[in-house]
Design a protein around this motif. Structure first.
Motif, mmCIF file in Angstrom:
data_model
loop_
_atom_site.group_PDB
_atom_site.id
_atom_site.type_symbol
_atom_site.label_atom_id
_atom_site.label_comp_id
_atom_site.label_asym_id
_atom_site.label_seq_id
_atom_site.Cartn_x
_atom_site.Cartn_y
_atom_site.Cartn_z
ATOM 1 N N SER A 19 -10.566 89.666 84.699
ATOM 2 C CA SER A 19 -10.113 88.415 85.298
ATOM 3 C C SER A 19 -9.962 88.608 86.797
ATOM 4 N N LEU A 20 -9.776 87.483 87.465
ATOM 5 C CA LEU A 20 -9.518 87.472 88.910
ATOM 6 C C LEU A 20 -8.183 86.769 89.136
ATOM 7 N N PRO A 21 -7.075 87.391 88.730
ATOM 8 C CA PRO A 21 -5.773 86.722 88.819
ATOM 9 C C PRO A 21 -5.243 86.579 90.245
ATOM 10 N N PHE A 22 -5.751 87.367 91.152
ATOM 11 C CA PHE A 22 -5.271 87.344 92.540
ATOM 12 C C PHE A 22 -6.389 86.804 93.432
ATOM 13 N N LEU A 28 -10.654 92.216 91.137
ATOM 14 C CA LEU A 28 -11.090 92.164 89.749
ATOM 15 C C LEU A 28 -10.181 93.077 88.931
ATOM 16 N N VAL A 29 -9.596 92.519 87.863
ATOM 17 C CA VAL A 29 -8.638 93.244 87.029
ATOM 18 C C VAL A 29 -9.196 93.404 85.619
ATOM 19 N N PHE A 30 -9.061 94.609 85.085
ATOM 20 C CA PHE A 30 -9.477 94.910 83.717
ATOM 21 C C PHE A 30 -8.227 95.179 82.891
ATOM 22 N N LYS A 31 -8.175 94.548 81.700
ATOM 23 C CA LYS A 31 -6.999 94.678 80.841
ATOM 24 C C LYS A 31 -7.412 94.930 79.396
ATOM 25 N N PHE A 37 -5.343 98.095 83.129
ATOM 26 C CA PHE A 37 -5.648 99.520 83.170
ATOM 27 C C PHE A 37 -6.492 99.887 84.386
ATOM 28 N N ALA A 38 -7.087 98.886 85.032
ATOM 29 C CA ALA A 38 -7.888 99.150 86.231
ATOM 30 C C ALA A 38 -7.988 97.881 87.062
ATOM 31 N N TYR A 39 -8.038 98.078 88.386
ATOM 32 C CA TYR A 39 -8.322 96.940 89.257
ATOM 33 C C TYR A 39 -9.025 97.436 90.511
#
Length: 120
Positions: A19-22, A28-31, A37-39
């Protein structure tokens, strides 16, 4: 490893979402199981991409001592490492560190969530 390879590898992990929450920060954020767990910033800083990965604090210290491409994150926590892509950190180690980050997240999930993840 480049950013496309990193993204592809992260998305290959069981249950991974991105996702791109920010949006204003273009990160780019990985969950997994709604836990990060990674960004990685989608714009390189000084032409260099760096990924933030969770890590066991003791392992963080060892990694930072052995690789110039693994440093503390901006918030100076031993629970996260900043890994520079295309550095002295081999691709194989980056993949290992991504999986280690996932394992750190899974380990800290509540028992019910952890069982749900493991059964995926």
């Amino acid at each position: 490893m480049n950013i496309e390879e990193l993204r592809e590898y992260c998305l290959s992990i069981k249950g991974c979402t991105e996702s791109l929450p920010f949006l204003r920060q273009n990160v780019l954020v990985f969950k997994i199981m709604d836990k990060m767990f990674a960004y990685i910033a989608l714009e390189p800083k000084d032409g260099i991409f760096r990924v933030n990965l969770k890590c066991n604090p003791e392992k963080s210290i060892e990694l930072r001592e052995n690789y110039a491409g693994i440093t503390a994150t901006d918030f100076k926590s031993p629970l996260w490492n900043l890994v520079t892509l295309d550095s002295d950190v081999p691709n194989k180690l980056i993949k290992y560190l991504i999986q280690h980050s996932v394992d750190e997240v899974v380990q800290k999930l509540p028992k019910k969530k952890r069982e749900e993840y493991l059964s995926l």
